[in-house]
Design a protein around this motif. Structure first.
Motif, PDB file in Angstrom:
ATOM      1  N   GLU A 128      34.428  61.506  38.078  1.00 40.25           N
ATOM      2  CA  GLU A 128      33.844  60.159  38.115  1.00 40.25           C
ATOM      3  C   GLU A 128      34.782  59.148  37.474  1.00 40.25           C
ATOM      4  O   GLU A 128      34.979  58.046  37.997  1.00 40.25           O
ATOM      5  CB  GLU A 128      32.494  60.151  37.406  1.00 40.25           C
ATOM      6  N   ILE A 129      35.379  59.514  36.341  1.00 42.24           N
ATOM      7  CA  ILE A 129      36.308  58.601  35.670  1.00 42.24           C
ATOM      8  C   ILE A 129      37.514  58.326  36.544  1.00 42.24           C
ATOM      9  O   ILE A 129      37.957  57.178  36.696  1.00 42.24           O
ATOM     10  CB  ILE A 129      36.753  59.188  34.308  1.00 42.24           C
ATOM     11  N   GLU A 130      38.045  59.377  37.177  1.00 47.06           N
ATOM     12  CA  GLU A 130      39.216  59.202  38.038  1.00 47.06           C
ATOM     13  C   GLU A 130      38.875  58.356  39.257  1.00 47.06           C
ATOM     14  O   GLU A 130      39.701  57.548  39.709  1.00 47.06           O
ATOM     15  CB  GLU A 130      39.738  60.572  38.465  1.00 47.06           C
ATOM     16  N   ARG A 131      37.659  58.519  39.790  1.00 45.53           N
ATOM     17  CA  ARG A 131      37.252  57.691  40.936  1.00 45.53           C
ATOM     18  C   ARG A 131      37.200  56.221  40.538  1.00 45.53           C
ATOM     19  O   ARG A 131      37.663  55.343  41.279  1.00 45.53           O
ATOM     20  CB  ARG A 131      35.887  58.146  41.465  1.00 45.53           C
ATOM     21  N   HIS A 132      36.621  55.944  39.367  1.00 47.93           N
ATOM     22  CA  HIS A 132      36.545  54.557  38.905  1.00 47.93           C
ATOM     23  C   HIS A 132      37.935  53.974  38.673  1.00 47.93           C
ATOM     24  O   HIS A 132      38.175  52.793  38.947  1.00 47.93           O
ATOM     25  CB  HIS A 132      35.710  54.474  37.630  1.00 47.93           C
ATOM     26  N   GLN A 133      38.843  54.783  38.170  1.00 50.06           N
ATOM     27  CA  GLN A 133      40.211  54.307  37.956  1.00 50.06           C
ATOM     28  C   GLN A 133      40.887  53.985  39.283  1.00 50.06           C
ATOM     29  O   GLN A 133      41.581  52.972  39.409  1.00 50.06           O
ATOM     30  CB  GLN A 133      41.017  55.371  37.193  1.00 50.06           C
ATOM     31  N   LEU A 134      40.678  54.839  40.277  1.00 51.43           N
ATOM     32  CA  LEU A 134      41.287  54.602  41.584  1.00 51.43           C
ATOM     33  C   LEU A 134      40.750  53.325  42.213  1.00 51.43           C
ATOM     34  O   LEU A 134      41.519  52.485  42.704  1.00 51.43           O
ATOM     35  CB  LEU A 134      41.011  55.808  42.487  1.00 51.43           C
ATOM     36  N   VAL A 135      39.426  53.155  42.176  1.00 49.99           N
ATOM     37  CA  VAL A 135      38.818  51.959  42.755  1.00 49.99           C
ATOM     38  C   VAL A 135      39.210  50.718  41.944  1.00 49.99           C
ATOM     39  O   VAL A 135      39.510  49.654  42.510  1.00 49.99           O
ATOM     40  CB  VAL A 135      37.285  52.100  42.808  1.00 49.99           C
ATOM     41  N   GLY A 136      39.213  50.859  40.618  1.00 47.69           N
ATOM     42  CA  GLY A 136      39.582  49.729  39.770  1.00 47.69           C
ATOM     43  C   GLY A 136      40.998  49.270  40.036  1.00 47.69           C
ATOM     44  O   GLY A 136      41.285  48.063  40.052  1.00 47.69           O
ATOM     45  N   ASP A 137      41.894  50.212  40.272  1.00 45.46           N
ATOM     46  CA  ASP A 137      43.275  49.870  40.579  1.00 45.46           C
ATOM     47  C   ASP A 137      43.360  49.093  41.886  1.00 45.46           C
ATOM     48  O   ASP A 137      44.098  48.103  41.995  1.00 45.46           O
ATOM     49  CB  ASP A 137      44.111  51.154  40.665  1.00 45.46           C
ATOM     50  N   PHE A 138      42.586  49.522  42.892  1.00 50.21           N
ATOM     51  CA  PHE A 138      42.563  48.826  44.170  1.00 50.21           C
ATOM     52  C   PHE A 138      42.030  47.401  44.024  1.00 50.21           C
ATOM     53  O   PHE A 138      42.624  46.438  44.527  1.00 50.21           O
ATOM     54  CB  PHE A 138      41.705  49.614  45.165  1.00 50.21           C
ATOM     55  N   LEU A 139      40.920  47.246  43.311  1.00 52.86           N
ATOM     56  CA  LEU A 139      40.322  45.927  43.152  1.00 52.86           C
ATOM     57  C   LEU A 139      41.193  45.014  42.286  1.00 52.86           C
ATOM     58  O   LEU A 139      41.275  43.814  42.538  1.00 52.86           O
ATOM     59  CB  LEU A 139      38.915  46.058  42.559  1.00 52.86           C
ATOM     60  N   ASP A 140      41.833  45.582  41.268  1.00 53.72           N
ATOM     61  CA  ASP A 140      42.753  44.780  40.453  1.00 53.72           C
ATOM     62  C   ASP A 140      43.914  44.278  41.294  1.00 53.72           C
ATOM     63  O   ASP A 140      44.370  43.144  41.131  1.00 53.72           O
ATOM     64  CB  ASP A 140      43.289  45.612  39.285  1.00 53.72           C
ATOM     65  N   ASP A 141      44.388  45.137  42.190  1.00 48.07           N
ATOM     66  CA  ASP A 141      45.485  44.754  43.056  1.00 48.07           C
ATOM     67  C   ASP A 141      45.067  43.627  43.997  1.00 48.07           C
ATOM     68  O   ASP A 141      45.862  42.748  44.334  1.00 48.07           O
ATOM     69  CB  ASP A 141      45.945  45.971  43.866  1.00 48.07           C
ATOM     70  N   ALA A 142      43.797  43.664  44.425  1.00 45.07           N
ATOM     71  CA  ALA A 142      43.306  42.666  45.371  1.00 45.07           C
ATOM     72  C   ALA A 142      42.902  41.365  44.685  1.00 45.07           C
ATOM     73  O   ALA A 142      43.194  40.274  45.174  1.00 45.07           O
ATOM     74  CB  ALA A 142      42.120  43.227  46.148  1.00 45.07           C
ATOM     75  N   PHE A 143      42.243  41.467  43.514  1.00 39.48           N
ATOM     76  CA  PHE A 143      41.668  40.292  42.867  1.00 39.48           C
ATOM     77  C   PHE A 143      42.434  39.829  41.628  1.00 39.48           C
ATOM     78  O   PHE A 143      42.218  38.708  41.162  1.00 39.48           O
ATOM     79  CB  PHE A 143      40.217  40.586  42.447  1.00 39.48           C
ATOM     80  N   GLY A 144      43.259  40.703  41.063  1.00 39.50           N
ATOM     81  CA  GLY A 144      43.915  40.384  39.802  1.00 39.50           C
ATOM     82  C   GLY A 144      44.744  39.115  39.848  1.00 39.50           C
ATOM     83  O   GLY A 144      45.591  38.946  40.729  1.00 39.50           O
ATOM     84  N   GLY A 145      44.495  38.218  38.901  1.00 38.03           N
ATOM     85  CA  GLY A 145      45.267  36.986  38.806  1.00 38.03           C
ATOM     86  C   GLY A 145      44.897  35.940  39.829  1.00 38.03           C
ATOM     87  O   GLY A 145      45.541  34.889  39.911  1.00 38.03           O
ATOM     88  N   VAL A 146      43.860  36.200  40.637  1.00 35.15           N
ATOM     89  CA  VAL A 146      43.440  35.242  41.655  1.00 35.15           C
ATOM     90  C   VAL A 146      42.197  34.525  41.157  1.00 35.15           C
ATOM     91  O   VAL A 146      41.241  35.155  40.727  1.00 35.15           O
ATOM     92  CB  VAL A 146      43.134  35.942  42.993  1.00 35.15           C
ATOM     93  N   GLY A 147      42.192  33.224  41.209  1.00 36.86           N
ATOM     94  CA  GLY A 147      41.042  32.463  40.727  1.00 36.86           C
ATOM     95  C   GLY A 147      40.998  32.429  39.212  1.00 36.86           C
ATOM     96  O   GLY A 147      41.947  32.804  38.525  1.00 36.86           O
ATOM     97  N   THR A 148      39.877  32.019  38.687  1.00 36.12           N
ATOM     98  CA  THR A 148      39.716  31.906  37.238  1.00 36.12           C
ATOM     99  C   THR A 148      38.392  32.512  36.806  1.00 36.12           C
ATOM    100  O   THR A 148      37.408  32.506  37.541  1.00 36.12           O
ATOM    101  CB  THR A 148      39.745  30.425  36.808  1.00 36.12           C
ATOM    102  N   GLY A 149      38.388  33.067  35.596  1.00 37.98           N
ATOM    103  CA  GLY A 149      37.154  33.577  35.005  1.00 37.98           C
ATOM    104  C   GLY A 149      36.471  34.602  35.871  1.00 37.98           C
ATOM    105  O   GLY A 149      37.075  35.542  36.375  1.00 37.98           O
TER     106      GLY A 149
END
Length: 312
Positions: A128-149
């Motif tokens: 479960e932890i590894e799944r969350h890390q994999l998904v989190g990495d994908f979403l960070d790549d997509a949303f990270g640094g885009v927009g504010t707050g």
């Protein structure tokens, strides 16, 4: 039986339907000890051996190890505790078997290569932890640094798969495919571009939802035409395209109509990428959500309509 009957190992075997070899094995390990010995030194068993042997066989059939059975027999460990521990172990085994079955089904269905099979197996085994890390990495790549707050907090949550503790085969298969898709660099770049484009639209006053408003506009404006069978290249489609361009003007910064059409066409092609819709469909399966509405018909119609009206 008078309570003092003694049985030879052969008689006990016939009485219980167990082999002599099996009884001797359990007896040597103290699970079914003899009550006495014959003058010739052969083992003799009392009537209690029948009940002990039945219990041992039952627990072994349930997968309980010999050491635990010995403790139960010696009253060192309560049977309910043993049952609970092994029930938990079986739950883990069932999950593993579901995962393996899902991978094998996917391999059979997709005709996967050995390399793809190895990847699917590895993804299915993630914790479960590894799944969350994999998904989190994908979403960070997509949303990270885009927009504010927390501008896209809701959008990120709506794109997060949550595999349940006891997923069915379809959910495991969907998770494996979604995990593979999320690791595709081209798909990551596509999602990030869609997010960036929506961020720009938000700066101009549009709702902060990644590509959702564009898709909604297209659906609202072209669905009636698709339902009515209006051809996208026909004259009947002209007023529909004109309204569509007007409704999408706030998303575009073209200097003229031709440039605006090119921009809108490029954006619609990105929104219409089959991987985007596939991700959302897989997400719905994993999370137990209703299947999302397919926008492919209206997006296809709009892309064809704009193509037909592009200047050379």
């Amino acid at each position: 039986m008078n309570g003092h009957t003694l049985y030879s190992i052969g008689e006990l075997a016939r009485l219980t339907g167990t082999t002599v070899k099996t009884i001797r094995f359990y007896s040597d390990r103290g699970l079914v000890p003899p009550a006495d010995r014959s003058p010739a030194g052969y083992r003799l068993y009392g009537e209690g051996a029948v009940a002990r042997l039945d219990l041992v066989r039952t627990l072994r059939d349930l997968g309980v190890d010999l050491a635990s059975i010995r403790k139960v027999m010696d009253r060192e460990l309560a049977l309910p505790e043993v049952a609970a521990a092994h029930a938990d172990a079986l739950d883990v085994q069932i999950r593993v078997l579901r995962q393996r079955r899902a991978v094998l089904s996917a391999v059979a269905k997709r005709g996967a290569t050995p390399e793809e099979t190895h990847l699917m197996h590895r993804l299915a085994k993630l914790s479960e932890i590894e799944r969350h890390q994999l998904v989190g990495d994908f979403l960070d790549d997509a949303f990270g640094g885009v927009g504010t707050g927390s501008m896209f907090t809701g959008a990120m949550r709506s794109m997060t798969p949550e595999l349940p503790d006891n997923p069915d085969t379809e959910q495991v298969q969907a998770w494996v495919e979604l995990a593979e898709l999320s690791q595709d660099p081209d798909f990551r770049a596509l999602v990030r571009q869609l997010v960036q484009e929506q961020t720009a639209a938000y700066a101009q006053g549009s709702p902060p939802m990644p590509h959702g408003d564009l898709a909604a506009i297209v659906r609202d404006q072209t669905a009636p035409a698709v339902a009515a069978g209006i051809e996208p290249v026909s004259l009947q489609a002209d007023p529909i395209v004109s309204v569509l361009m007007t409704r999408c003007a706030h998303l575009l910064d073209g200097r003229d109509d031709a440039e605006s059409r090119r921009q809108l066409l490029a954006r619609l092609k990105r929104v219409n990428d089959p991987r985007r819709e596939r991700y959302l469909s897989l997400l719905a399966v994993i999370n137990g959500w209703p299947a999302p509405e397919s926008l492919r018909p209206v997006l296809d119609w709009s892309v064809h309509a704009l193509h037909a009206r592009m200047r050379g």
